[in-house]
Design a protein around this motif. Sequence first.
Motif, PDB file in Angstrom:
ATOM      1  N   ASN A  30       0.905  -1.148   0.048  1.00 41.08           N
ATOM      2  CA  ASN A  30       0.101  -0.042   0.011  1.00 41.08           C
ATOM      3  C   ASN A  30       0.828   1.314   0.064  1.00 41.08           C
ATOM      4  OD1 ASN A  30      -2.316   1.865   0.688  1.00 41.08           O
ATOM      5  ND2 ASN A  30      -3.056  -0.212   1.122  1.00 41.08           N
ATOM      6  N   ASP A  31       0.382   2.206  -0.350  1.00 44.97           N
ATOM      7  CA  ASP A  31       1.055   3.427  -0.482  1.00 44.97           C
ATOM      8  C   ASP A  31       1.183   4.195   1.002  1.00 44.97           C
ATOM      9  OD1 ASP A  31      -1.601   4.648  -0.722  1.00 44.97           O
ATOM     10  OD2 ASP A  31      -1.233   5.813  -1.896  1.00 44.97           O
ATOM     11  N   SER A  32       0.478   3.609   1.835  1.00 44.03           N
ATOM     12  CA  SER A  32       0.448   4.040   3.425  1.00 44.03           C
ATOM     13  C   SER A  32       0.743   2.787   3.945  1.00 44.03           C
ATOM     14  CB  SER A  32      -0.930   4.753   3.521  1.00 44.03           C
ATOM     15  OG  SER A  32      -1.021   4.882   5.085  1.00 44.03           O
ATOM     16  N   TRP A  33       1.566   2.764   4.751  1.00 48.51           N
ATOM     17  CA  TRP A  33       1.793   1.720   5.733  1.00 48.51           C
ATOM     18  C   TRP A  33       0.822   1.488   6.749  1.00 48.51           C
ATOM     19  CZ3 TRP A  33       2.841   2.339  10.889  1.00 48.51           C
ATOM     20  CH2 TRP A  33       3.292   3.612  11.206  1.00 48.51           C
ATOM     21  N   ILE A  34       0.261   2.672   7.250  1.00 52.05           N
ATOM     22  CA  ILE A  34      -0.753   2.577   8.191  1.00 52.05           C
ATOM     23  C   ILE A  34      -2.038   2.059   7.662  1.00 52.05           C
ATOM     24  CG2 ILE A  34      -2.222   4.021   9.631  1.00 52.05           C
ATOM     25  CD1 ILE A  34      -0.071   5.849   9.823  1.00 52.05           C
ATOM     26  N   VAL A  35      -2.494   2.331   6.398  1.00 48.49           N
ATOM     27  CA  VAL A  35      -3.601   1.939   5.856  1.00 48.49           C
ATOM     28  C   VAL A  35      -3.332   0.497   5.557  1.00 48.49           C
ATOM     29  CG1 VAL A  35      -5.145   2.011   3.668  1.00 48.49           C
ATOM     30  CG2 VAL A  35      -4.418   3.934   4.824  1.00 48.49           C
ATOM     31  N   GLY A  36      -2.247  -0.122   5.319  1.00 46.79           N
ATOM     32  CA  GLY A  36      -2.055  -1.385   4.917  1.00 46.79           C
ATOM     33  C   GLY A  36      -2.290  -2.286   6.067  1.00 46.79           C
ATOM     34  N   ALA A  37      -1.620  -1.601   7.402  1.00 44.45           N
ATOM     35  CA  ALA A  37      -1.833  -2.520   8.590  1.00 44.45           C
ATOM     36  C   ALA A  37      -3.385  -2.311   9.016  1.00 44.45           C
ATOM     37  CB  ALA A  37      -1.120  -1.785   9.707  1.00 44.45           C
ATOM     38  N   VAL A  38      -4.217  -1.409   8.969  1.00 42.63           N
ATOM     39  CA  VAL A  38      -5.490  -1.474   9.217  1.00 42.63           C
ATOM     40  C   VAL A  38      -6.105  -2.433   8.301  1.00 42.63           C
ATOM     41  CG1 VAL A  38      -7.608  -0.015   9.400  1.00 42.63           C
ATOM     42  CG2 VAL A  38      -5.413   1.109  10.164  1.00 42.63           C
ATOM     43  N   SER A  39      -6.003  -2.239   7.018  1.00 43.10           N
ATOM     44  CA  SER A  39      -6.592  -3.387   6.046  1.00 43.10           C
ATOM     45  C   SER A  39      -6.247  -5.000   6.644  1.00 43.10           C
ATOM     46  CB  SER A  39      -6.162  -3.393   4.773  1.00 43.10           C
ATOM     47  OG  SER A  39      -6.312  -2.074   4.273  1.00 43.10           O
ATOM     48  N   ARG A  40      -5.105  -5.243   7.081  1.00 41.09           N
ATOM     49  CA  ARG A  40      -4.788  -6.647   7.600  1.00 41.09           C
ATOM     50  C   ARG A  40      -5.433  -7.112   8.917  1.00 41.09           C
ATOM     51  NH1 ARG A  40      -0.032  -4.738   5.401  1.00 41.09           N
ATOM     52  NH2 ARG A  40       0.690  -4.255   7.627  1.00 41.09           N
ATOM     53  N   SER A  41      -5.808  -5.877   9.445  1.00 37.82           N
ATOM     54  CA  SER A  41      -6.248  -6.026  10.876  1.00 37.82           C
ATOM     55  C   SER A  41      -7.876  -6.752  10.773  1.00 37.82           C
ATOM     56  CB  SER A  41      -6.380  -4.683  11.795  1.00 37.82           C
ATOM     57  OG  SER A  41      -7.502  -3.952  11.234  1.00 37.82           O
ATOM     58  N   HIS A  42      -8.361  -6.494   9.592  1.00 43.16           N
ATOM     59  CA  HIS A  42      -9.808  -7.165   9.443  1.00 43.16           C
ATOM     60  C   HIS A  42      -9.709  -8.495   8.685  1.00 43.16           C
ATOM     61  CE1 HIS A  42     -11.374  -3.413  10.564  1.00 43.16           C
ATOM     62  NE2 HIS A  42     -10.690  -2.815   9.708  1.00 43.16           N
ATOM     63  N   TYR A  43      -8.357  -8.867   8.075  1.00 42.76           N
ATOM     64  CA  TYR A  43      -8.478 -10.200   7.517  1.00 42.76           C
ATOM     65  C   TYR A  43      -9.002 -11.506   8.224  1.00 42.76           C
ATOM     66  CZ  TYR A  43      -5.455  -8.394   3.890  1.00 42.76           C
ATOM     67  OH  TYR A  43      -4.794  -7.677   2.659  1.00 42.76           O
ATOM     68  N   TRP A  44      -8.736 -11.521   9.513  1.00 42.82           N
ATOM     69  CA  TRP A  44      -9.174 -12.782  10.283  1.00 42.82           C
ATOM     70  C   TRP A  44     -10.798 -12.832  10.475  1.00 42.82           C
ATOM     71  CZ3 TRP A  44     -12.224 -13.924  14.394  1.00 42.82           C
ATOM     72  CH2 TRP A  44     -12.317 -15.226  14.779  1.00 42.82           C
ATOM     73  N   ARG A  45     -11.441 -11.622  10.580  1.00 41.40           N
ATOM     74  CA  ARG A  45     -12.749 -11.536  10.633  1.00 41.40           C
ATOM     75  C   ARG A  45     -13.426 -12.004   9.167  1.00 41.40           C
ATOM     76  NH1 ARG A  45     -17.057  -6.888  12.176  1.00 41.40           N
ATOM     77  NH2 ARG A  45     -18.741  -7.946  12.129  1.00 41.40           N
ATOM     78  N   LEU A  46     -12.850 -11.424   8.283  1.00 47.27           N
ATOM     79  CA  LEU A  46     -13.456 -11.660   6.844  1.00 47.27           C
ATOM     80  C   LEU A  46     -13.310 -12.865   6.530  1.00 47.27           C
ATOM     81  CD1 LEU A  46     -12.143  -8.216   5.326  1.00 47.27           C
ATOM     82  CD2 LEU A  46     -14.246  -8.785   5.410  1.00 47.27           C
ATOM     83  N   LEU A  47     -12.055 -13.492   6.623  1.00 44.34           N
ATOM     84  CA  LEU A  47     -11.781 -15.021   6.171  1.00 44.34           C
ATOM     85  C   LEU A  47     -12.513 -15.954   7.227  1.00 44.34           C
ATOM     86  CD1 LEU A  47      -8.051 -14.737   5.806  1.00 44.34           C
ATOM     87  CD2 LEU A  47      -9.454 -15.019   4.262  1.00 44.34           C
ATOM     88  N   THR A  48     -12.752 -15.671   8.324  1.00 46.22           N
ATOM     89  CA  THR A  48     -13.524 -16.859   9.046  1.00 46.22           C
ATOM     90  C   THR A  48     -15.230 -16.515   8.374  1.00 46.22           C
ATOM     91  OG1 THR A  48     -14.024 -15.036  10.976  1.00 46.22           O
ATOM     92  CG2 THR A  48     -12.305 -16.791  11.019  1.00 46.22           C
ATOM     93  N   ALA A  49     -15.623 -15.638   8.034  1.00 47.83           N
ATOM     94  CA  ALA A  49     -16.951 -15.389   7.539  1.00 47.83           C
ATOM     95  C   ALA A  49     -16.942 -15.827   6.231  1.00 47.83           C
ATOM     96  CB  ALA A  49     -17.506 -13.734   7.432  1.00 47.83           C
ATOM     97  N   GLY A  50     -16.022 -16.245   5.272  1.00 49.24           N
ATOM     98  CA  GLY A  50     -15.922 -16.789   3.905  1.00 49.24           C
ATOM     99  C   GLY A  50     -15.654 -15.757   3.036  1.00 49.24           C
ATOM    100  N   VAL A  51     -15.178 -14.315   3.138  1.00 53.40           N
ATOM    101  CA  VAL A  51     -14.711 -13.724   2.356  1.00 53.40           C
ATOM    102  C   VAL A  51     -13.523 -14.290   1.849  1.00 53.40           C
ATOM    103  CG1 VAL A  51     -14.003 -11.344   1.858  1.00 53.40           C
ATOM    104  CG2 VAL A  51     -15.949 -11.630   3.485  1.00 53.40           C
ATOM    105  N   GLN A  52     -13.240 -14.146   0.167  1.00 49.49           N
ATOM    106  CA  GLN A  52     -11.999 -14.284  -0.267  1.00 49.49           C
ATOM    107  C   GLN A  52     -11.167 -12.873  -0.354  1.00 49.49           C
ATOM    108  OE1 GLN A  52     -13.066 -16.010  -3.883  1.00 49.49           O
ATOM    109  NE2 GLN A  52     -13.808 -18.156  -3.273  1.00 49.49           N
ATOM    110  N   ILE A  53      -9.898 -13.216  -0.166  1.00 44.27           N
ATOM    111  CA  ILE A  53      -9.113 -12.181   0.015  1.00 44.27           C
ATOM    112  C   ILE A  53      -8.000 -12.464  -1.064  1.00 44.27           C
ATOM    113  CG2 ILE A  53      -7.577 -10.462   1.256  1.00 44.27           C
ATOM    114  CD1 ILE A  53      -9.429 -10.977   3.793  1.00 44.27           C
ATOM    115  N   TYR A  54      -7.474 -11.558  -1.875  1.00 43.88           N
ATOM    116  CA  TYR A  54      -6.399 -11.400  -2.621  1.00 43.88           C
ATOM    117  C   TYR A  54      -5.520 -10.263  -2.560  1.00 43.88           C
ATOM    118  CZ  TYR A  54      -8.707 -15.383  -5.129  1.00 43.88           C
ATOM    119  OH  TYR A  54      -9.331 -16.554  -5.352  1.00 43.88           O
TER     120      TYR A  54
END
Length: 144
Positions: A30-54
């Motif tokens: 990401n062009d913002s390391w903060i935004v990248g970290a914030v995005s990744r903070s949601h991965y666990w919840r999204l993946l456990t719900a069945g969202v596909q992330i690429y």
Amino acid sequence: YFVPDTTVLDALCTAAWRGVQVTLILPARNDSWIVGAVSRSHYWRLLTAGVQIYEYRPGLLHAKTLCLDGEVSLIGSTNLDLRSFDLNFENNVLLQDAATTQAIRERQQSYISESRAVTLAQVRATPWWKRIWDNLLGALSPVL
């Protein structure tokens, strides 16, 4: 940027739980390391719900596209963050055309082919200190 508020995050997870195929293609870098970290903070919840992330690897992916049921597509400038929804003058166009939607879908598939799938196992294997760091920054979501 993918800095969803609770409403957007809940909507994505709820759709996946209902059996809707929800796929997010986010930049690996990401062009913002903060935004990248914030995005990744949601991965666990999204993946456990069945969202596909690429994570798109060639560079910063700036596309904001959505395809629904092969008929409807949305394309525009709105990021999935509060700033885009509430402060900036962002615009999207809603189109109902199978041929246009198919063309956008093909482009999305080309992004996926240049991306790496993110798995729940990978997220679980992230070092504890990195998960804590990402989650601490995730707490800043409302002010980003």
